[in-house]
Every structure is written in structure tokens, then in C-alpha cells.
Enzyme design. Sequence first.
Site, mmCIF file in Angstrom:
data_model
loop_
_atom_site.group_PDB
_atom_site.id
_atom_site.type_symbol
_atom_site.label_atom_id
_atom_site.label_comp_id
_atom_site.label_asym_id
_atom_site.label_seq_id
_atom_site.Cartn_x
_atom_site.Cartn_y
_atom_site.Cartn_z
ATOM 1 N N HIS A 1 0.827 -1.211 0.000
ATOM 2 C CA HIS A 1 0.000 0.000 0.000
ATOM 3 C C HIS A 1 0.859 1.257 0.000
ATOM 4 C CE1 HIS A 1 0.526 1.803 4.045
ATOM 5 N NE2 HIS A 1 0.829 0.565 4.422
ATOM 6 N N CYS A 2 0.232 2.370 -0.340
ATOM 7 C CA CYS A 2 0.824 3.694 -0.175
ATOM 8 C C CYS A 2 -0.182 4.536 0.607
ATOM 9 C CB CYS A 2 1.221 4.301 -1.515
ATOM 10 S SG CYS A 2 -0.073 4.316 -2.780
ATOM 11 N N THR A 3 -0.361 5.797 0.266
ATOM 12 C CA THR A 3 -1.309 6.630 1.002
ATOM 13 C C THR A 3 -2.727 6.451 0.485
ATOM 14 O OG1 THR A 3 0.312 8.302 1.681
ATOM 15 C CG2 THR A 3 -1.978 9.011 1.520
ATOM 16 N N THR B 1 0.968 2.082 -5.411
ATOM 17 C CA THR B 1 0.260 0.809 -5.310
ATOM 18 C C THR B 1 -0.301 0.393 -6.660
ATOM 19 O OG1 THR B 1 -0.294 1.234 -2.998
ATOM 20 C CG2 THR B 1 -1.676 -0.357 -4.174
#
Length: 305
Positions: free
Chosen positions: A195-197, A203
Site C-alpha cells: 500500500h501507499c497513502t 500501489t
Amino acid sequence: MTEQPEQPTTAAAELAARSLGLAGAVNARDLGGYRTVDGRVLRTGVALRSDGLNRLTEADRAPFAALGIRHVVDLRSLDEVREAGPDKVPGLPVADISAVELSAEPLSVSAPGPDGITLHHLPVFAADFDIYVALRDALADRDPVKQQALLGDGRAAQMMVGLYRWFVTDPVARERFATVLRLLAAPDSPPVLFHCTAGKDRTGWTAALVLTALGVDRATVFEDYLLTNVRSGALVETIVDSFYTRGLMRDPSLLLPLFRADAAYLEAAFAEVEAGWSGFEEFWRSGLGLDDTVLAGLRKNLLGD
């Protein structure tokens, strides 16, 4: 009100089935169920993609635990983690990631016990295309003229296109994406959640690499990428509208190119692959530094018979 996001063609029932059902991570979903061009199907519950886990709620603890995740990969930068908070992974200690920001190796912390989750901090960010910094700067200065100069007249979208091209051209970024692919391919490694933000850009490119390497057709790769606009559409509209009501921006629609998935962004990354390498197979080998062993492991772990 903001404009309606671009919609993929996926049926609502399939979209609901793909969701991981986490209230604090609305864009958390499963790559399982997609079909390759040779008719094989990705296993469910093996490769999972998500937005940040820093907003997981108490009610998310049980469904998250039920996923049986063994590895979580956090692609956020140190600034993002500092501002938004660390992943709220049940039972996992919080790590000091300040030393990993420019390190060649990810920082990994593991929960105790043989079945504990391991969290890998693997920051992917570019000083020239740091969307988080651009957003922070736009909101910090409430001057609409400066916000227009930063994001208006297509500049926000150009920033995003530049970011996706950087995913491919920057050797450090390529190596960090390759690290996720190696983890997915390692024996007894999955289930893996990356994941990222927002679960959209870093992602999204990771998921595109996974699906392409496994032989999923390009149209389906783009469809998966654009599902972010469905999963996160309501949240994005709420956030963007709040910037106006709180007096942070006169024209919050300037932020929409940063918050939405756009096919042109993903197209830019694939175009950069085609410009620098003879095809995806060569990019896999000389661009990502991966070999047939990694590909075989990825197929073994992710594809059903």
C-alpha cells in the site's frame, strides 16, 4: 460538488467481492479473480492492495486478522508517515523509519510469534514529483493565485504523468518495486498486502506490474487501476469539498488530478517501458533486475491451476 470520477466497467457485484471490507481503508482490495490470457485465474487472498492502514478502526481488527496477512509493505515516504501516522497493524510494534528513507534496504519489523505479521517500510518518493509535498504546499498557502500557479492549467496532471514516468526511469524506484515483486514470489511469503497513502499511484503501478507479469490483458490491468475512483470516489469528494468549506482553497477542483486515477497516468508509465526496453520481458529482466525464478515463484504463489 466535484465532478464524477471516471468509472471502470467492472460490475458492482464483482467490485464488492473484491473489497477487503475495511472501514478505515476503503481502497483495500484483492487482486484475486482476474484471469490471464491463457485462462488461469489469480488466487484470492494472496496479493492484496490498499490505501494507507493508518486509519484502520477498532472494528477493522477482526476482518484484518481474518485475512491471514504475513507481510505488509508500506510504500509511503517518511513525511507521509510522520503526517498521517504509522500503519495500525494489529499486534505490530511501531518502527522508527527515519533511517530507511534513503537506505538501499527496507526496514522490517515483525510481530512476535511464528505467525506474526512483518511490516516492511519501503519508501518510494521523488523530490521532483512528490505529490504529498505539492498537496501540503497548496494547502499551507491559501492564496488562490499561488494555488492556481502550482496546480492549474494542467500542471497537476503533468506532475502526475511525470511521476508515473519516474516510476520507470528511476533506478531506485525500479528496485523498490522489484523488492515487492520478489516478496510476492518468495516461498511461503503470501498473503502480502502492499500500500501507499491513497492506494492509487505507487500501489497502482505495483499492481499493474504484478498483473502484467502474470499475463493479464492490458484492458483488465487498466480496469483494476481505475477501480480506485469507485472505491475512493466518495471519500475524495468529501475531502475536496472540505477544503472549500474550511477556506483552504477557493477552487479545490485543482486537486482532483492528484486524487484520482487517470488512464493517462498509467499509459505514461507503460509508454516509458516501451521507450526504454524492447518489451515488458526485457523490462522485467534488465529494468527490474528480475529473472525467471522470480517469475516462476510469482506464478506458483498467485495463479490457480
